[in-house]
Design a protein around this motif. Structure first.
Motif, PDB file in Angstrom:
ATOM      1  N   LEU A  15      15.304  93.753   4.645  1.00  0.00           N
ATOM      2  CA  LEU A  15      16.642  93.160   4.622  1.00  0.00           C
ATOM      3  C   LEU A  15      16.757  91.996   5.595  1.00  0.00           C
ATOM      4  CD1 LEU A  15      19.465  93.480   3.388  1.00  0.00           C
ATOM      5  CD2 LEU A  15      20.033  94.942   5.318  1.00  0.00           C
ATOM      6  N   ILE A  16      16.235  92.163   6.791  1.00  0.00           N
ATOM      7  CA  ILE A  16      16.288  91.086   7.793  1.00  0.00           C
ATOM      8  C   ILE A  16      15.482  89.877   7.330  1.00  0.00           C
ATOM      9  CG2 ILE A  16      15.551  90.463  10.131  1.00  0.00           C
ATOM     10  CD1 ILE A  16      16.379  93.309  10.973  1.00  0.00           C
ATOM     11  N   LEU A  17      14.292  90.122   6.802  1.00  0.00           N
ATOM     12  CA  LEU A  17      13.473  89.007   6.313  1.00  0.00           C
ATOM     13  C   LEU A  17      14.139  88.302   5.141  1.00  0.00           C
ATOM     14  CD1 LEU A  17       9.879  90.501   6.507  1.00  0.00           C
ATOM     15  CD2 LEU A  17      10.799  88.619   7.834  1.00  0.00           C
ATOM     16  N   TYR A  18      14.733  89.060   4.230  1.00  0.00           N
ATOM     17  CA  TYR A  18      15.363  88.435   3.062  1.00  0.00           C
ATOM     18  C   TYR A  18      16.617  87.664   3.446  1.00  0.00           C
ATOM     19  CZ  TYR A  18      16.875  87.700  -1.691  1.00  0.00           C
ATOM     20  OH  TYR A  18      17.264  87.110  -2.859  1.00  0.00           O
ATOM     21  N   ILE A  19      17.405  88.196   4.372  1.00  0.00           N
ATOM     22  CA  ILE A  19      18.595  87.465   4.833  1.00  0.00           C
ATOM     23  C   ILE A  19      18.179  86.179   5.544  1.00  0.00           C
ATOM     24  CG2 ILE A  19      20.519  87.544   6.468  1.00  0.00           C
ATOM     25  CD1 ILE A  19      20.937  90.451   5.626  1.00  0.00           C
ATOM     26  N   GLY A  20      17.122  86.245   6.345  1.00  0.00           N
ATOM     27  CA  GLY A  20      16.608  85.036   6.986  1.00  0.00           C
ATOM     28  C   GLY A  20      16.115  84.026   5.966  1.00  0.00           C
ATOM     29  N   PHE A  21      15.440  84.507   4.938  1.00  0.00           N
ATOM     30  CA  PHE A  21      14.965  83.640   3.854  1.00  0.00           C
ATOM     31  C   PHE A  21      16.139  82.981   3.139  1.00  0.00           C
ATOM     32  CE2 PHE A  21      13.756  83.367  -0.693  1.00  0.00           C
ATOM     33  CZ  PHE A  21      12.756  82.419  -0.582  1.00  0.00           C
ATOM     34  N   LEU A  22      17.184  83.755   2.845  1.00  0.00           N
ATOM     35  CA  LEU A  22      18.356  83.198   2.179  1.00  0.00           C
ATOM     36  C   LEU A  22      19.095  82.190   3.057  1.00  0.00           C
ATOM     37  CD1 LEU A  22      19.879  86.259   0.311  1.00  0.00           C
ATOM     38  CD2 LEU A  22      18.638  84.327  -0.648  1.00  0.00           C
ATOM     39  N   LEU A  23      19.223  82.486   4.349  1.00  0.00           N
ATOM     40  CA  LEU A  23      19.893  81.543   5.247  1.00  0.00           C
ATOM     41  C   LEU A  23      19.111  80.240   5.375  1.00  0.00           C
ATOM     42  CD1 LEU A  23      21.215  83.877   8.071  1.00  0.00           C
ATOM     43  CD2 LEU A  23      22.540  82.661   6.343  1.00  0.00           C
TER      44      LEU A  23
END
Length: 84
Positions: free
Chosen positions: A53-61
């Motif tokens: 989740l943290i990696l995907y949110i960082g990717f999206l941001l």
């Protein structure tokens, strides 16, 4: 070009439409290219849900920032090409 005091000129609408399509194609390409990597298919699926989740949110941001800059850059480029 005559400046219209009512509504938007068609050049602005075309440049916004063109840059929106370009940004959508960019986002699809980035997500697809990440999905096809060996790291995503072999190692990412074994991460804990919180880390995913943290990696995907960082990717999206990150993609949101790049797509915002890309949208305005392409809007001005398309508008300058149309106005010539």
């Amino acid at each position: 070009m005559i400046i219209a005091l009512h509504g938007m000129p068609s050049e602005i609408i075309f440049s916004i439409f063109g840059s929106s399509i370009s940004v959508i194609v960019y986002l699809i390409w980035v997500h697809y290219s990440v999905y096809k990597t060996k790291y995503y298919n072999d190692e990412f699926k074994y991460f804990a849900i919180e880390k995913k989740l943290i990696l995907y949110i960082g990717f999206l941001l990150g993609n949101l920032g790049v797509s915002f800059v890309l949208f305005w850059l392409l809007t001005f480029i398309f508008a300058s090409l149309i106005f010539v």
